[in-house]
Design an enzyme around this catalytic site. Structure first.
Site, short mmCIF file in Angstrom:
data_model
loop_
_atom_site.label_atom_id
_atom_site.label_comp_id
_atom_site.label_asym_id
_atom_site.label_seq_id
_atom_site.Cartn_x
_atom_site.Cartn_y
_atom_site.Cartn_z
N VAL A 1 0.97 -1.14 -0.11
CA VAL A 1 0.12 -0.39 0.25
C VAL A 1 0.85 1.61 0.33
O VAL A 1 2.10 1.18 0.66
CB VAL A 1 -0.74 0.11 0.61
CG1 VAL A 1 -2.00 -0.77 1.06
CG2 VAL A 1 -0.07 -0.53 2.63
N SER A 2 0.44 2.35 -0.83
CA SER A 2 1.21 3.54 -0.62
C SER A 2 0.87 4.30 0.22
O SER A 2 2.32 5.17 0.52
CB SER A 2 1.03 4.24 -2.24
OG SER A 2 0.97 3.55 -3.20
N THR A 3 0.31 4.44 1.39
CA THR A 3 0.47 5.47 2.44
C THR A 3 0.50 4.44 3.25
O THR A 3 -0.83 3.33 3.53
CB THR A 3 -0.50 6.38 2.56
OG1 THR A 3 -1.64 5.87 1.93
CG2 THR A 3 -0.44 6.95 0.65
#
Length: 189
Positions: free
Chosen positions: A9-11
């Site tokens: 997941v990017s964040t």
């Protein structure tokens, strides 16, 4: 011969549970998860650990190809390295596998689309920021104190109140009071 999963997941605010559920349903024995790491980075802690963990005969499974990476060259390099080591690859959602010529061709096409999607998002973001700047808008968080409250903060501080007391009166933190007073000092200096 195990199926090993990788999720990303990017964040840190995002939840990888959807990916984890899909990988579990696909029969994955162990999953490595990167939290808050962009797919454009070629080195990611959990991806690196996952790649080191894989053995000949294993299969690396991802929920979608773009979880492995957003850069076509990087994705294809990883897949080539896996193939050389005798490790298979499978994208659960897209149904892509490195078995057979058609699977490898689809892998190349899908990784190009993942990079195109990323490049398009960056392009749109930059265009939106440029348009906002041209219209006099500046991004970022709104100011906690307007000019009237900032002036009031200066008055209260000059009258002998502590920054914490001024913050209570103006419903802001002590740090905010100091920030506004420091801004004033920089302007007058």
């Amino acid at each position: 011969m195990a199926v090993i999963g990788y999720a990303r997941v990017s964040t840190t605010e995002q939840d990888p549970q959807l990916q984890l559920d899909a990988l579990e349903a696909a029969g994955v024995a162990k999953v490595f998860v990167d939290h808050g790491v962009s797919g454009t980075k070629t080195s990611r802690p959990e991806l690196d650990a996952c790649l080191a963990y894989l053995r000949e005969g294993d299969t690396l499974a991802v929920w979608k190809l773009d979880r492995l990476g957003r850069n076509t060259r990087h994705v294809l390099e990883v897949i080539d390295q896996l193939t050389e080591r005798g490790v298979g690859f499978r994208s659960v959602t897209e149904g892509i596998t490195t078995e057979g010529a058609m699977g490898r061709a689809m892998l190349t096409i899908m990784s190009a689309f993942a990079q195109l999607e990323r490049d398009t998002m960056v392009e749109r973001t930059r265009a939106g920021l440029a348009a906002a700047a041209a219209n006099g808008r500046k991004g970022g968080r709104p100011h906690k104190l307007d000019d009237v409250k900032a002036a009031r903060a200066r008055e209260l501080r000059a009258s002998g109140m502590t920054a914490a007391e001024v913050g209570k009166v103006l419903d802001c933190s002590r740090a905010t009071v100091y920030r506004y007073l420091a801004d004033d000092a920089q302007v007058t200096a």
